[in-house]
Design a protein around this motif. Structure first.
Motif, PDB file in Angstrom:
ATOM      1  N   ILE A 195      18.917 -15.173  -0.435  1.00  0.00           N
ATOM      2  CA  ILE A 195      18.382 -14.341   0.794  1.00  0.00           C
ATOM      3  C   ILE A 195      17.339 -15.059   1.540  1.00  0.00           C
ATOM      4  CG2 ILE A 195      16.668 -12.552   0.974  1.00  0.00           C
ATOM      5  CD1 ILE A 195      18.061 -11.346  -1.328  1.00  0.00           C
ATOM      6  N   LEU A 196      16.390 -16.107   1.009  1.00  0.00           N
ATOM      7  CA  LEU A 196      15.530 -16.886   1.406  1.00  0.00           C
ATOM      8  C   LEU A 196      16.143 -17.676   2.481  1.00  0.00           C
ATOM      9  CD1 LEU A 196      13.111 -17.687  -1.517  1.00  0.00           C
ATOM     10  CD2 LEU A 196      12.759 -16.015   0.465  1.00  0.00           C
ATOM     11  N   LEU A 197      17.264 -18.126   1.956  1.00  0.00           N
ATOM     12  CA  LEU A 197      18.217 -19.314   3.266  1.00  0.00           C
ATOM     13  C   LEU A 197      18.791 -18.475   4.269  1.00  0.00           C
ATOM     14  CD1 LEU A 197      19.354 -22.010   3.622  1.00  0.00           C
ATOM     15  CD2 LEU A 197      21.565 -21.183   2.175  1.00  0.00           C
ATOM     16  N   LEU A 198      19.295 -17.361   4.106  1.00  0.00           N
ATOM     17  CA  LEU A 198      19.775 -16.448   5.196  1.00  0.00           C
ATOM     18  C   LEU A 198      18.656 -15.850   6.200  1.00  0.00           C
ATOM     19  CD1 LEU A 198      22.901 -14.954   3.220  1.00  0.00           C
ATOM     20  CD2 LEU A 198      22.812 -16.547   4.824  1.00  0.00           C
ATOM     21  N   VAL A 199      17.509 -15.852   5.644  1.00  0.00           N
ATOM     22  CA  VAL A 199      16.476 -15.349   6.709  1.00  0.00           C
ATOM     23  C   VAL A 199      16.360 -16.550   7.611  1.00  0.00           C
ATOM     24  CG1 VAL A 199      14.022 -14.958   6.902  1.00  0.00           C
ATOM     25  CG2 VAL A 199      15.289 -13.653   5.173  1.00  0.00           C
ATOM     26  N   ARG A 200      16.382 -17.720   7.032  1.00  0.00           N
ATOM     27  CA  ARG A 200      16.289 -18.822   8.156  1.00  0.00           C
ATOM     28  C   ARG A 200      17.375 -19.066   9.025  1.00  0.00           C
ATOM     29  NH1 ARG A 200      13.752 -24.015   5.384  1.00  0.00           N
ATOM     30  NH2 ARG A 200      13.464 -24.524   7.483  1.00  0.00           N
ATOM     31  N   VAL A 201      18.524 -18.741   8.591  1.00  0.00           N
ATOM     32  CA  VAL A 201      19.793 -18.794   9.515  1.00  0.00           C
ATOM     33  C   VAL A 201      19.528 -17.573  10.441  1.00  0.00           C
ATOM     34  CG1 VAL A 201      22.064 -18.334   9.506  1.00  0.00           C
ATOM     35  CG2 VAL A 201      21.238 -19.832   7.677  1.00  0.00           C
ATOM     36  N   GLY A 202      18.980 -16.384  10.175  1.00  0.00           N
ATOM     37  CA  GLY A 202      18.975 -15.293  10.670  1.00  0.00           C
ATOM     38  C   GLY A 202      18.033 -15.744  11.800  1.00  0.00           C
ATOM     39  N   VAL A 224      34.638 -23.847   2.931  1.00  0.00           N
ATOM     40  CA  VAL A 224      34.563 -24.645   1.766  1.00  0.00           C
ATOM     41  C   VAL A 224      33.402 -24.291   0.702  1.00  0.00           C
ATOM     42  CG1 VAL A 224      33.179 -26.475   2.252  1.00  0.00           C
ATOM     43  CG2 VAL A 224      34.989 -27.001   0.801  1.00  0.00           C
ATOM     44  N   GLY A 225      32.118 -23.971   1.322  1.00  0.00           N
ATOM     45  CA  GLY A 225      31.051 -23.543   0.428  1.00  0.00           C
ATOM     46  C   GLY A 225      31.537 -22.135  -0.320  1.00  0.00           C
ATOM     47  N   GLY A 226      32.268 -21.318   0.176  1.00  0.00           N
ATOM     48  CA  GLY A 226      32.668 -20.072  -0.486  1.00  0.00           C
ATOM     49  C   GLY A 226      33.554 -20.513  -1.655  1.00  0.00           C
ATOM     50  N   ASN A 227      34.474 -21.498  -1.457  1.00  0.00           N
ATOM     51  CA  ASN A 227      35.493 -21.987  -2.284  1.00  0.00           C
ATOM     52  C   ASN A 227      35.082 -22.614  -3.587  1.00  0.00           C
ATOM     53  OD1 ASN A 227      37.635 -20.667  -0.945  1.00  0.00           O
ATOM     54  ND2 ASN A 227      38.223 -22.426  -0.012  1.00  0.00           N
ATOM     55  N   PHE A 228      33.998 -23.419  -3.088  1.00  0.00           N
ATOM     56  CA  PHE A 228      33.306 -24.026  -4.235  1.00  0.00           C
ATOM     57  C   PHE A 228      32.624 -23.108  -4.943  1.00  0.00           C
ATOM     58  CE2 PHE A 228      33.465 -28.493  -2.162  1.00  0.00           C
ATOM     59  CZ  PHE A 228      33.924 -29.153  -3.246  1.00  0.00           C
ATOM     60  N   GLY A 229      31.932 -22.179  -4.299  1.00  0.00           N
ATOM     61  CA  GLY A 229      31.194 -21.062  -5.153  1.00  0.00           C
ATOM     62  C   GLY A 229      32.093 -20.172  -6.139  1.00  0.00           C
ATOM     63  N   MET A 239      24.274 -28.599  13.118  1.00  0.00           N
ATOM     64  CA  MET A 239      25.079 -29.090  11.726  1.00  0.00           C
ATOM     65  C   MET A 239      24.168 -28.465  10.313  1.00  0.00           C
ATOM     66  SD  MET A 239      27.202 -30.555   9.969  1.00  0.00           S
ATOM     67  CE  MET A 239      28.203 -31.314  11.412  1.00  0.00           C
ATOM     68  N   LYS A 240      22.929 -28.417  10.656  1.00  0.00           N
ATOM     69  CA  LYS A 240      21.941 -27.981   9.677  1.00  0.00           C
ATOM     70  C   LYS A 240      22.361 -26.723   9.245  1.00  0.00           C
ATOM     71  CE  LYS A 240      17.981 -31.006  10.156  1.00  0.00           C
ATOM     72  NZ  LYS A 240      16.652 -31.167  10.402  1.00  0.00           N
ATOM     73  N   VAL A 241      22.476 -25.873  10.481  1.00  0.00           N
ATOM     74  CA  VAL A 241      23.061 -24.396  10.446  1.00  0.00           C
ATOM     75  C   VAL A 241      24.145 -24.077   9.631  1.00  0.00           C
ATOM     76  CG1 VAL A 241      23.713 -22.261  12.072  1.00  0.00           C
ATOM     77  CG2 VAL A 241      21.776 -23.692  12.400  1.00  0.00           C
ATOM     78  N   LEU A 242      25.342 -25.008   9.957  1.00  0.00           N
ATOM     79  CA  LEU A 242      26.634 -24.965   9.376  1.00  0.00           C
ATOM     80  C   LEU A 242      26.489 -25.406   7.954  1.00  0.00           C
ATOM     81  CD1 LEU A 242      29.094 -26.859  11.857  1.00  0.00           C
ATOM     82  CD2 LEU A 242      29.113 -24.337  11.377  1.00  0.00           C
ATOM     83  N   LEU A 243      25.705 -26.284   7.515  1.00  0.00           N
ATOM     84  CA  LEU A 243      25.679 -26.557   6.128  1.00  0.00           C
ATOM     85  C   LEU A 243      24.757 -25.510   5.164  1.00  0.00           C
ATOM     86  CD1 LEU A 243      24.621 -30.451   6.397  1.00  0.00           C
ATOM     87  CD2 LEU A 243      26.765 -29.320   5.576  1.00  0.00           C
ATOM     88  N   ALA A 244      23.756 -24.930   5.978  1.00  0.00           N
ATOM     89  CA  ALA A 244      22.935 -23.710   5.408  1.00  0.00           C
ATOM     90  C   ALA A 244      23.993 -22.585   5.484  1.00  0.00           C
ATOM     91  CB  ALA A 244      21.868 -23.238   6.335  1.00  0.00           C
ATOM     92  N   LEU A 245      24.830 -22.214   6.206  1.00  0.00           N
ATOM     93  CA  LEU A 245      25.942 -21.159   5.932  1.00  0.00           C
ATOM     94  C   LEU A 245      26.882 -21.425   4.816  1.00  0.00           C
ATOM     95  CD1 LEU A 245      26.841 -20.295   9.808  1.00  0.00           C
ATOM     96  CD2 LEU A 245      25.569 -18.897   8.052  1.00  0.00           C
TER      97      LEU A 245
END
Length: 404
Positions: free
Chosen positions: A182-189, A146-151, A15-21
């Motif tokens: 970038i920092l957030l996506l490094v953690r997702v990666g 939904v993250g993309g649409n809010f963005g 769920m944390k991964v989904l929220l980070a994405l």
């Protein structure tokens, strides 16, 4: 049977991964939305006509549409967990170019760079969302979308507050947002790298219904139908996203900032409606959601050009909420139609969305130059009627077993 602590911890992690994405998608699409949001500023600064503005969108959208299926096809076979922060880095470069552009050619290069960044981000992020879905694919895609649409909805608001007031070079402030992404996506990666085993299909439990098997011809017909539906959705959506501000200024003589706020309200409605489509699709089926979300817009779109300012704002909110759920439903439907090709399908349909928006923007821009911005809204009102093609989609989801 109660969940053990390890299973509960694993669910919390995904769920944390989904929220980070979702958060990363918010950042990515906020940055993308800056470009169309400042079109009135660019039009005045560089003396552009509607055709030139539409070509900026075409450059950005087509760059992303061509590359996304290729990225998805490659990463299906060779997963690249750290392509996510790389994509955000390319978007950052595009922002710097957009802030410092001296002429129209430089604007086009910046738009293309932002498109390339999106082509790296969307297919792999969609794959990670499916990996972390726990089988609730519609919910996962809706959270991601939904993250993309809010963005996308935040872009015009931030543009109105910062860029419209203080000037084009203030786009540079948004590079800080890109760095955070970038920092957030490094953690997702890192999570993606550790959990590549989730990409392998799991064996079905005893008695569990398998996917519906279709002939090659039916699969091709279904894919062709989905392409028509994607074009229908994005041809209409781009008429609002790109030309809504000009329409409000032309018809109701509102200020640029007021028009950008109205655009934010519409895009916020799209974001709010997105979260509905995935869970509802998991419950009642994707095909029903596709029917409702595209064809259901038609009565509102046909009336919209004949309303006053207040009615226009209200109807665009309703249109945004109804139309929002279409893409998540289409994407999950297509992934179930062609199993084992998550990245390719994600890249193909994100690419189609970009391409449809780019082509639609170019055609509608030329129509606006040769007629009027009001004619654009009168013509585009008919696009949702293509939702009738949903009748050609076969059932691909296994029938749910009745409760004992």
């Amino acid at each position: 049977m109660s969940q053990g602590p390890e299973q509960s911890a694993a669910q919390n992690t995904v769920m944390k991964v989904l929220l980070a994405l979702s958060c990363a998608h918010l950042i990515n699409d906020t940055l993308q939305a800056l470009l169309p949001s400042i079109y009135p500023v660019l039009k005045e600064t560089y003396g552009l006509n509607f055709t030139q503005i539409s070509n900026l969108t075409l450059t950005y959208q087509v760059t992303g549409s061509i590359l996304q299926p290729l990225v998805g096809f490659y990463t299906d076979r060779h997963p690249k967990p750290y392509s996510l922060p790389v994509g955000m880095g390319v978007t950052l470069i595009g922002l710097v170019m957009l802030a410092l552009a001296k002429d129209y050619f430089a604007l086009c290069l910046a738009a293309g760079c932002v498109g390339v960044g999106s082509s790296f981000f969307h297919p792999e992020a969609s794959r990670v969302a499916r990996m972390a879905s726990g089988g609730q694919h519609g919910l996962a895609q809706s959270l991601f979308q939904v993250g993309g649409n809010f963005g996308t909805s935040l872009g015009p608001l931030l543009a109105a507050a910062i860029i419209t007031v203080h000037g084009q070079t203030n786009i540079l402030w948004f590079t800080l947002l890109a760095l955070a992404g970038i920092l957030l996506l490094v953690r997702v990666g890192r999570w993606y790298q550790r959990n590549l085993g989730l990409l392998k299909p799991k064996p079905r439990a005893a008695g569990e219904a398998g996917p519906v098997r279709l002939s090659r011809g039916k699969v091709m017909l279904a894919l062709a139908t989905l392409v028509v539906l994607v074009f229908s959705k994005y041809f209409y959506l781009i008429s609002l996203t790109n030309y809504y501000t000009f329409y409000l200024i032309d018809k109701f003589q509102v200020s640029v900032q007021t028009s950008q706020i109205c655009l934010f309200v519409f895009l916020f409605a799209v974001a709010a409606g997105t979260i509905i489509g995935g869970p509802v699709g998991d419950r009642i089926g994707r095909k029903r959601v596709i029917w409702i979300s595209i064809l259901g817009v038609a009565p509102f779109s046909l009336v919209l050009p004949h309303l006053g300012l207040a009615g226009t704002v209200v109807f665009t909110v309703l249109i945004g909420v109804i139309l929002a759920s279409a893409f998540s439903a289409i994407l999950v439907y297509a992934q179930e139609l062609v199993p084992g090709n998550v990245g390719l399908i994600a890249g193909l349909f994100f690419g189609l969305a970009f391409g449809a928006a780019g082509i639609g923007s170019a055609l509608l821009g030329r129509l606006a130059d040769h007629t009027s911005i009001r004619t654009v809204f009168e013509v585009s009102a008919y696009f949702p009627l293509l939702g009738l093609f949903t009748a050609f989609l076969p059932e691909v989801e296994p029938k749910r077993r009745a409760a004992n």
